[in-house]
Every structure is written in structure tokens, then in C-alpha cells.
Design a protein around this motif. Structure first.
Motif, PDB file in Angstrom:
ATOM      1  N   UNK A   1       0.643  -1.282  -0.089  1.00 31.65           N
ATOM      2  CA  UNK A   1      -0.077   0.006   0.025  1.00 31.65           C
ATOM      3  C   UNK A   1       0.949   1.261  -0.050  1.00 31.65           C
ATOM      4  N   UNK A   2       2.077   1.143   0.729  1.00 35.58           N
ATOM      5  CA  UNK A   2       2.799   2.541   0.671  1.00 35.58           C
ATOM      6  C   UNK A   2       3.205   3.185  -0.772  1.00 35.58           C
ATOM      7  N   UNK A   3       2.762   4.389  -0.775  1.00 32.79           N
ATOM      8  CA  UNK A   3       3.092   5.066  -1.976  1.00 32.79           C
ATOM      9  C   UNK A   3       2.468   4.744  -3.441  1.00 32.79           C
ATOM     10  N   UNK A   4       1.382   3.871  -3.147  1.00 34.19           N
ATOM     11  CA  UNK A   4       0.834   3.392  -4.339  1.00 34.19           C
ATOM     12  C   UNK A   4       1.217   1.732  -4.972  1.00 34.19           C
ATOM     13  N   UNK A   5       2.200   1.318  -4.156  1.00 34.15           N
ATOM     14  CA  UNK A   5       2.455  -0.006  -4.393  1.00 34.15           C
ATOM     15  C   UNK A   5       3.922   0.026  -4.890  1.00 34.15           C
ATOM     16  N   UNK A   6       4.407  -1.402  -4.901  1.00 30.96           N
ATOM     17  CA  UNK A   6       5.965  -1.669  -5.414  1.00 30.96           C
ATOM     18  C   UNK A   6       6.279  -1.243  -6.575  1.00 30.96           C
ATOM     19  N   UNK A   7       5.243  -1.490  -7.323  1.00 29.71           N
ATOM     20  CA  UNK A   7       5.488  -1.175  -9.115  1.00 29.71           C
ATOM     21  C   UNK A   7       5.917   0.186  -8.881  1.00 29.71           C
ATOM     22  N   UNK A   8       5.027   1.120  -8.595  1.00 31.13           N
ATOM     23  CA  UNK A   8       4.891   2.571  -8.570  1.00 31.13           C
ATOM     24  C   UNK A   8       6.293   3.105  -7.925  1.00 31.13           C
ATOM     25  N   UNK A   9       6.777   2.593  -6.825  1.00 30.42           N
ATOM     26  CA  UNK A   9       8.075   2.869  -6.030  1.00 30.42           C
ATOM     27  C   UNK A   9       9.140   2.475  -6.964  1.00 30.42           C
ATOM     28  N   UNK A  10       9.319   1.158  -7.448  1.00 34.16           N
ATOM     29  CA  UNK A  10      10.412   0.673  -8.189  1.00 34.16           C
ATOM     30  C   UNK A  10      10.363   1.208  -9.391  1.00 34.16           C
ATOM     31  N   UNK A  11       9.590   1.364 -10.254  1.00 37.82           N
ATOM     32  CA  UNK A  11       9.620   1.873 -11.670  1.00 37.82           C
ATOM     33  C   UNK A  11       9.619   3.230 -11.697  1.00 37.82           C
ATOM     34  N   UNK A  12       8.999   4.009 -10.600  1.00 36.08           N
ATOM     35  CA  UNK A  12       8.773   5.524 -10.901  1.00 36.08           C
ATOM     36  C   UNK A  12       7.594   5.907 -11.606  1.00 36.08           C
ATOM     37  N   UNK A  13       6.516   5.131 -11.508  1.00 33.86           N
ATOM     38  CA  UNK A  13       5.137   5.366 -12.147  1.00 33.86           C
ATOM     39  C   UNK A  13       4.455   6.073 -11.380  1.00 33.86           C
ATOM     40  N   UNK A  14       3.405   6.770 -12.117  1.00 36.14           N
ATOM     41  CA  UNK A  14       2.516   7.654 -11.182  1.00 36.14           C
ATOM     42  C   UNK A  14       1.314   6.790 -10.540  1.00 36.14           C
ATOM     43  N   UNK A  15       0.884   7.039  -9.508  1.00 34.66           N
ATOM     44  CA  UNK A  15      -0.113   6.300  -8.902  1.00 34.66           C
ATOM     45  C   UNK A  15      -1.220   6.184  -9.671  1.00 34.66           C
ATOM     46  N   UNK A  16      -1.911   4.943  -9.257  1.00 33.25           N
ATOM     47  CA  UNK A  16      -3.296   4.517 -10.013  1.00 33.25           C
ATOM     48  C   UNK A  16      -4.527   5.488  -9.222  1.00 33.25           C
ATOM     49  N   UNK A  17      -4.763   5.554  -7.672  1.00 33.32           N
ATOM     50  CA  UNK A  17      -5.706   6.112  -7.402  1.00 33.32           C
ATOM     51  C   UNK A  17      -5.455   7.668  -6.649  1.00 33.32           C
ATOM     52  N   UNK A  18      -4.062   8.143  -6.896  1.00 29.12           N
ATOM     53  CA  UNK A  18      -4.053   9.073  -6.260  1.00 29.12           C
ATOM     54  C   UNK A  18      -3.350  10.384  -7.229  1.00 29.12           C
ATOM     55  N   UNK A  19      -3.491  11.596  -7.151  1.00 25.49           N
ATOM     56  CA  UNK A  19      -2.965  12.492  -8.065  1.00 25.49           C
ATOM     57  C   UNK A  19      -1.411  12.695  -8.153  1.00 25.49           C
ATOM     58  N   UNK A  20      -1.043  12.367  -6.672  1.00 29.13           N
ATOM     59  CA  UNK A  20       0.692  12.785  -6.350  1.00 29.13           C
ATOM     60  C   UNK A  20       1.142  11.584  -5.810  1.00 29.13           C
ATOM     61  N   UNK A  21       2.593  11.219  -5.933  1.00 28.31           N
ATOM     62  CA  UNK A  21       2.907  10.152  -5.236  1.00 28.31           C
ATOM     63  C   UNK A  21       3.699  10.674  -3.779  1.00 28.31           C
ATOM     64  N   UNK A  22       2.515  10.795  -3.007  1.00 33.02           N
ATOM     65  CA  UNK A  22       3.028  11.283  -1.497  1.00 33.02           C
ATOM     66  C   UNK A  22       3.140  10.092  -0.845  1.00 33.02           C
ATOM     67  N   UNK A  23       4.301   9.849  -0.146  1.00 38.60           N
ATOM     68  CA  UNK A  23       4.577   8.782   0.776  1.00 38.60           C
ATOM     69  C   UNK A  23       3.729   8.472   1.776  1.00 38.60           C
ATOM     70  N   UNK A  24       3.442   7.077   2.257  1.00 35.90           N
ATOM     71  CA  UNK A  24       2.711   7.101   3.467  1.00 35.90           C
ATOM     72  C   UNK A  24       3.280   6.769   4.434  1.00 35.90           C
ATOM     73  N   UNK A  25       4.593   6.091   4.549  1.00 34.47           N
ATOM     74  CA  UNK A  25       5.840   6.012   5.283  1.00 34.47           C
ATOM     75  C   UNK A  25       6.990   6.665   4.915  1.00 34.47           C
ATOM     76  N   UNK A  26       7.800   7.528   5.825  1.00 37.36           N
ATOM     77  CA  UNK A  26       8.890   8.278   5.527  1.00 37.36           C
ATOM     78  C   UNK A  26       9.980   7.514   6.164  1.00 37.36           C
ATOM     79  N   UNK A  27      10.877   6.829   5.424  1.00 31.65           N
ATOM     80  CA  UNK A  27      11.989   6.030   6.002  1.00 31.65           C
ATOM     81  C   UNK A  27      13.326   7.343   6.220  1.00 31.65           C
ATOM     82  N   UNK A  28      14.296   6.837   7.058  1.00 24.35           N
ATOM     83  CA  UNK A  28      15.433   7.723   7.490  1.00 24.35           C
ATOM     84  C   UNK A  28      16.088   8.106   6.027  1.00 24.35           C
ATOM     85  N   UNK A  29      16.200   7.163   5.216  1.00 23.64           N
ATOM     86  CA  UNK A  29      16.932   7.207   3.953  1.00 23.64           C
ATOM     87  C   UNK A  29      16.391   8.081   2.931  1.00 23.64           C
TER      88      UNK A  29
END
Length: 234
Positions: free
Chosen positions: A138-166
């Protein structure tokens, strides 16, 4: 011209490779969840021992492999399937928890203390696995969105749900500039939430993330309370 084409092909190959790497750990966790649910169903004398792991396994594998034929933006229907899986799995775990409580209070099964105690630990481990998969999916629209840098399916922008220190570090000696969380990062998030009852080092930013982390903490606390209660009655 040819060098530009080869560069694009190389980048595409790297993205596809990263895409498949995101699947390996999730499939392993799927097997762990299935094995744990099998033991729980056996320990609580569920008549259809194979039913819970079969349902969980079929839905998890479907959600993991649903995009395997394409490396482009997932469809809304495929994304809806993934979301429905991570909603259903915690509900199945809650059913197992209810059955576990029933067996704890049932005079006919009160002598099976060790089996029920192990079932409680299995329930806790499965809960960690289920929420790790949920965070990862679920984070940031799913693993495909995060890994491939794609736009999200159900959201207008790729805002993260969880923010990691990195993601907040600007030091390239500590973390790559294009770092994205993998499954192990979400597994760590789930383990810390289940043991300390709060995410360690990771900040839940959205309402969904806070609800998920809070739900896991409460369920984990309840399961550990049941385990302690069971252990004291031995």
C-alpha cells in the motif's frame, strides 16, 4: 542515435530487474504466512485445516503475480485486487484469533496447552508477515510505483505513506539518491511495530499509515497478552 537507444534498453533492463527483485521476498513471506496459518488451523482443531492457507496463498500469489505480464502502470482492477487482499488477510487473522480465544476457554481443549501456546506464537508471527505485506503493497501506491517510478493509480501525486530515514538524508555516502524501500524495510517496520508497539525509525505520515500501524500494535499487544495468559495457566 544507436548509443541513445542502447542506453534506453539498458535502463529498461535495470527497471525490469528491479521489478522482479521486489517479488522474491514477498513470495517467501507468502509461504511463511501459509505455513503459520496451517499450524494455527491444526492447533485450534479447525475442521478444514487446508482452507485458511489455501485462501491466503491464492489471494497473496494472485496479488503478487497480477502484474507479471507487464512492466507498465498497473490497471485499476489489478490494483483493487491487491488492496482487497491486504484488507482480507488481517480479517482472516482476526478470525484465527477469535478461534484461539474460544479454544483457550473450551474445557475440551484446555489440556492441549503447549499446542495452543505454539499456535499463539504462530498467530503473532503471521500477524507480522501479514502487516509487512500490507505496508509493502500500500505504501506510495504499491511496489511497482516505487520501483519503476510510475504515477499512482488512485492518487494524483506520489506522496509517501511511510517516510524512512533514507528518504530524508541528503548524504550520498549513506544512501543512494534514488533509494526506494524494499520488502525487507517493511518487514523491519512490521517487526518493530509488533514488538515495541510503535514504528522505530519510520514515520507514518498519512491517515492510512497511522491506522495500519496502530491496528498492528493493538493486535500484537492483544496476541501477546493471550500468549502470556496461556503460559501462566500451564
Amino acid at each position: 542515435m544507436s548509443s541513445q537507444k542502447s542506453s534506453k534498453t539498458k535502463n529498461k533492463g535495470l527497471k525490469v530487474s528491479s521489478y522482479f527483485r521486489t517479488r522474491v521476498a514477498a513470495i517467501i513471506m507468502t509461504l511463511v504466512v501459509m505455513a503459520g496459518q496451517t499450524w494455527i488451523a491444526y492447533a485450534i482443531h479447525f475442521d478444514f485445516v487446508w482452507l485458511l492457507p489455501l485462501i491466503s496463498g491464492a489471494m497473496l500469489i494472485s496479488s503478487i503475480l497480477v502484474y507479471s505480464g507487464s512492466h507498465t502502470k498497473p490497471s485499476r482492477s489489478a490494483r483493487a485486487l491487491s488492496i482487497s487482499v491486504v484488507v482480507l488477510l488481517p480479517l482472516i487473522n482476526l478470525v484465527c484469533m477469535g478461534w484461539f480465544i474460544y479454544d483457550m476457554l473450551n474445557p475440551a481443549t484446555i489440556t492441549l496447552s503447549h499446542e495452543l501456546l505454539l499456535a499463539g506464537f504462530a498467530l503473532w508471527i503471521v500477524n507480522i508477515g501479514v502487516f509487512a505485506l500490507a505496508y509493502w503493497e500500500l505504501d506510495t501506491g504499491g511496489p511497482e510505483i516505487r520501483t519503476l517510478g510510475l504515477p499512482t493509480v488512485f492518487r494524483n501525486k506520489n506522496y509517501p505513506d511511510f517516510v524512512f530515514p533514507q528518504q530524508t538524508s541528503d548524504d550520498t555516502q549513506l544512501v543512494p539518491k534514488d533509494w526506494t524501500p524494499g520488502f525487507v524495510d517493511y518487514l523491519y517496520l512490521s517487526i518493530t511495530t509488533a514488538t515495541s508497539f510503535s514504528p522505530a525509525g519510520v514515520s507514518p505520515y498519512t491517515h492510512m499509515a497511522k491506522i495500519m500501524a496502530g491496528a498492528e500494535a493493538l493486535v500484537s499487544l492483544f496476541i501477546l497478552g493471550l500468549i502470556v495468559t496461556r503460559a501462566m495457566s500451564l
